[in-house]
Design a protein around this motif. Sequence first.
Motif, short mmCIF file in Angstrom:
data_model
loop_
_atom_site.label_atom_id
_atom_site.label_comp_id
_atom_site.label_asym_id
_atom_site.label_seq_id
_atom_site.Cartn_x
_atom_site.Cartn_y
_atom_site.Cartn_z
N UNK A 117 0.81 -1.23 0.00
CA UNK A 117 0.00 0.00 0.00
C UNK A 117 0.84 1.28 0.00
N UNK A 118 1.94 1.29 0.72
CA UNK A 118 2.76 2.50 0.83
C UNK A 118 3.30 2.97 -0.51
N UNK A 119 3.38 2.06 -1.48
CA UNK A 119 3.91 2.42 -2.80
C UNK A 119 2.82 2.83 -3.78
N UNK A 120 1.56 2.83 -3.38
CA UNK A 120 0.48 3.21 -4.28
C UNK A 120 0.21 4.70 -4.29
N UNK A 121 0.00 5.28 -3.12
CA UNK A 121 -0.34 6.69 -3.04
C UNK A 121 0.91 7.49 -2.69
N UNK A 122 1.65 7.87 -3.72
CA UNK A 122 2.90 8.60 -3.50
C UNK A 122 2.78 10.06 -3.91
N UNK A 123 1.56 10.54 -4.13
CA UNK A 123 1.34 11.90 -4.61
C UNK A 123 1.88 12.99 -3.70
N UNK A 124 1.97 12.75 -2.41
CA UNK A 124 2.44 13.78 -1.49
C UNK A 124 3.97 13.80 -1.33
N UNK A 125 4.66 12.85 -1.94
CA UNK A 125 6.11 12.81 -1.81
C UNK A 125 6.76 13.92 -2.65
N UNK A 126 7.93 14.43 -2.21
CA UNK A 126 8.65 15.43 -3.02
C UNK A 126 9.02 14.82 -4.37
N UNK A 127 9.14 15.68 -5.38
CA UNK A 127 9.47 15.23 -6.73
C UNK A 127 10.73 15.94 -7.21
N UNK A 128 11.61 15.17 -7.86
CA UNK A 128 12.87 15.71 -8.35
C UNK A 128 13.05 15.29 -9.80
N UNK A 129 13.51 16.20 -10.62
CA UNK A 129 13.79 15.89 -12.03
C UNK A 129 15.20 15.35 -12.16
N UNK A 130 15.36 14.26 -12.91
CA UNK A 130 16.68 13.68 -13.14
C UNK A 130 17.58 14.64 -13.91
N UNK A 132 17.78 17.70 -13.71
CA UNK A 132 18.18 18.85 -12.90
C UNK A 132 19.05 18.42 -11.71
N UNK A 133 19.38 17.15 -11.63
CA UNK A 133 20.20 16.63 -10.54
C UNK A 133 21.67 16.65 -11.00
N UNK A 134 22.42 17.65 -10.52
CA UNK A 134 23.77 17.93 -11.02
C UNK A 134 24.73 16.73 -10.96
N UNK A 135 24.79 15.97 -9.87
CA UNK A 135 25.71 14.82 -9.88
C UNK A 135 25.43 13.84 -11.03
N UNK A 136 24.17 13.68 -11.37
CA UNK A 136 23.80 12.78 -12.46
C UNK A 136 24.12 13.42 -13.82
N UNK A 137 23.70 14.66 -14.01
CA UNK A 137 23.95 15.31 -15.31
C UNK A 137 25.44 15.46 -15.57
#
Length: 149
Positions: A117-130, A132-137
């Motif tokens: 269940x914890x993996x179903x409603x994740x709408x309230x979690x913070x969101x990050x764009x890949x 825009x993540x400097x270590x990755x880019x």
Amino acid sequence: MTEMTGGCMCGRIRYSAEIENDEAYLCHCRMCQRATGNVSIAFKNVKRAKVKWEREPDYHASSPIARRGFCAQCGTSLTFEYAEDKPSENIDLTVGSFDDPSCFRPIHHFGVESLHEAWLDTGALPRYRADEYKPLTDRWIKSVGKIPD
């Protein structure tokens, strides 16, 4: 009916499929969890005769009653199908293997006895764009000179 294409991450295995609608589903059964290393997998059920492979996937007998298509080179999960003497009329393609999976919408859950269940409603979690993540880019730029699409 719409023709859609897809394949594995490395491009070794490609397919086209005639799609009748936008309906897909999430499977949460333990077999799918273990086969994908995830809490669920999204599938699009299609007519086997409507799928054309440029190169057949590799197969793994994931149980006495089913097999899963995948790419042995990059590991991408591609299919689920019942392994019977006479193949069933339908096959499941992984939604994530389509070139444009955004057109599909989930219409039901399957294998809910193993649903997390914890993996179903994740709408309230913070969101990050890949992208825009400097270590990755920085790693992508250093490795191949650009950020992939």
